[in-house]
Design an enzyme around this catalytic site. Sequence first.
Site, PDB file in Angstrom:
ATOM      1  N   SER A 150       0.858  -1.180   0.000  1.00 36.70           N
ATOM      2  CA  SER A 150       0.000   0.000   0.000  1.00 36.70           C
ATOM      3  C   SER A 150       0.894   1.229   0.000  1.00 36.70           C
ATOM      4  CB  SER A 150      -0.905   0.013   1.236  1.00 36.70           C
ATOM      5  OG  SER A 150      -1.765   1.138   1.213  1.00 36.70           O
ATOM      6  N   HIS A 190      -2.358   7.195  -4.972  1.00 34.60           N
ATOM      7  CA  HIS A 190      -2.470   6.061  -4.057  1.00 34.60           C
ATOM      8  C   HIS A 190      -2.485   4.773  -4.866  1.00 34.60           C
ATOM      9  CE1 HIS A 190      -5.339   3.035  -2.359  1.00 34.60           C
ATOM     10  NE2 HIS A 190      -4.490   3.109  -1.353  1.00 34.60           N
ATOM     11  N   ASN A 202      -2.615   0.310  -4.198  1.00 29.83           N
ATOM     12  CA  ASN A 202      -2.674  -0.828  -3.298  1.00 29.83           C
ATOM     13  C   ASN A 202      -2.878  -2.091  -4.115  1.00 29.83           C
ATOM     14  OD1 ASN A 202      -4.885  -2.737  -1.750  1.00 29.83           O
ATOM     15  ND2 ASN A 202      -3.287  -1.992  -0.382  1.00 29.83           N
ATOM     16  N   ARG A 257      -3.158  -6.407  -3.203  1.00 27.21           N
ATOM     17  CA  ARG A 257      -3.198  -7.295  -2.051  1.00 27.21           C
ATOM     18  C   ARG A 257      -3.772  -8.660  -2.442  1.00 27.21           C
ATOM     19  NH1 ARG A 257      -6.968  -3.371  -1.967  1.00 27.21           N
ATOM     20  NH2 ARG A 257      -9.153  -4.012  -1.924  1.00 27.21           N
ATOM     21  N   HIS A 288      -5.745   7.790 -16.972  1.00 26.40           N
ATOM     22  CA  HIS A 288      -6.755   6.754 -17.203  1.00 26.40           C
ATOM     23  C   HIS A 288      -6.417   5.889 -18.414  1.00 26.40           C
ATOM     24  CE1 HIS A 288     -10.084   7.236 -14.312  1.00 26.40           C
ATOM     25  NE2 HIS A 288      -9.539   8.435 -14.129  1.00 26.40           N
ATOM     26  N   GLY A 308      -3.316  -4.575  12.978  1.00 32.24           N
ATOM     27  CA  GLY A 308      -2.122  -4.237  12.206  1.00 32.24           C
ATOM     28  C   GLY A 308      -1.315  -3.126  12.848  1.00 32.24           C
TER      29      GLY A 308
END
Length: 303
Positions: A89, A103, A105, A107, A138, A255
């Site tokens: 992240s 940003h 992320n 996972r 985009h 966490g």
Amino acid sequence: MDKIQHIAETYQTLQQEICNSLEKADGKGVFSRNQWKKEIGGGTTAVIEKGNIIEKGAVNFSFVKGKMTPQMENLLGEKAQNYAATGISSILHPENPWMPIIHMNVRYFAVDNNISWFGGGIDLTPHIANPEDSAAFHLALKNTCDKFNTGFYPEFKLWADNYYYLPHRNETRGVGGIFFDRLKPGQPVEFDKLFEFTVSLAKLYPAVYTGFMKKYGSRPYSERQKKWQALRRGRYVEFNLINDRGTKFGLESGGNTESILTSLPANAAWEYNYSPESGSFEEETLNLLKKGIDWIHFKPEPK
């Protein structure tokens, strides 16, 4: 090798590659690295502060395992005894208000009822909206998605529009990007391809942002633009603390709190009943914080 162990090792290597790329582009900032361990597992929190271009940022890796709690079952909608999760992240807050916040992320999550899935995405939050930048961003996401499934970009773009949204403000957090969750192997892409998809996104992330760093890192800005940046950061804080599921899950699962909250900027501001001047760049930006904009084909209205 166990699947999740292999994924975790790959993500950990990608974390280092991302940090190296951003450090090189910044020219001053260096990531400090803090390895943490708890009963549920561990990870590496990598934080950069007071760079030439990046004011504050983080690229975090974690690999945790543990017992499912009732709170986690409610958040995930899954009944299970145990879980394992790994991911990267990252968030970057620039010094220059012409540059966007970004940003990323990726996972992987598995529970002991033989269910597992991938999740993640990349989204962009400009302080001063630039439709050309949004279109290029985009398009880069679409090109990456199309290599794996042509249905990914339209589906995940819509998902991002709906997810990165502040309902109490009736505005999107930024210009969106892609967001996906519960992407399970075989629906419709097999495991290896889904894993490769997340790796491709993690590699695209620094490539996109170093381009912004080169374009805007040394651009002059005004005190007014800096004030506006602080207000937009305030909106970012609101989303992360009120709406973001990753933040909630990280805290619920026990966490690393300091690692989870590295998503917040060094400084932010809130102004009571703020209203931008008519025709200002602030108003133009707010007018573009809407769901459903086709950024790739977007054409601004003539002034």
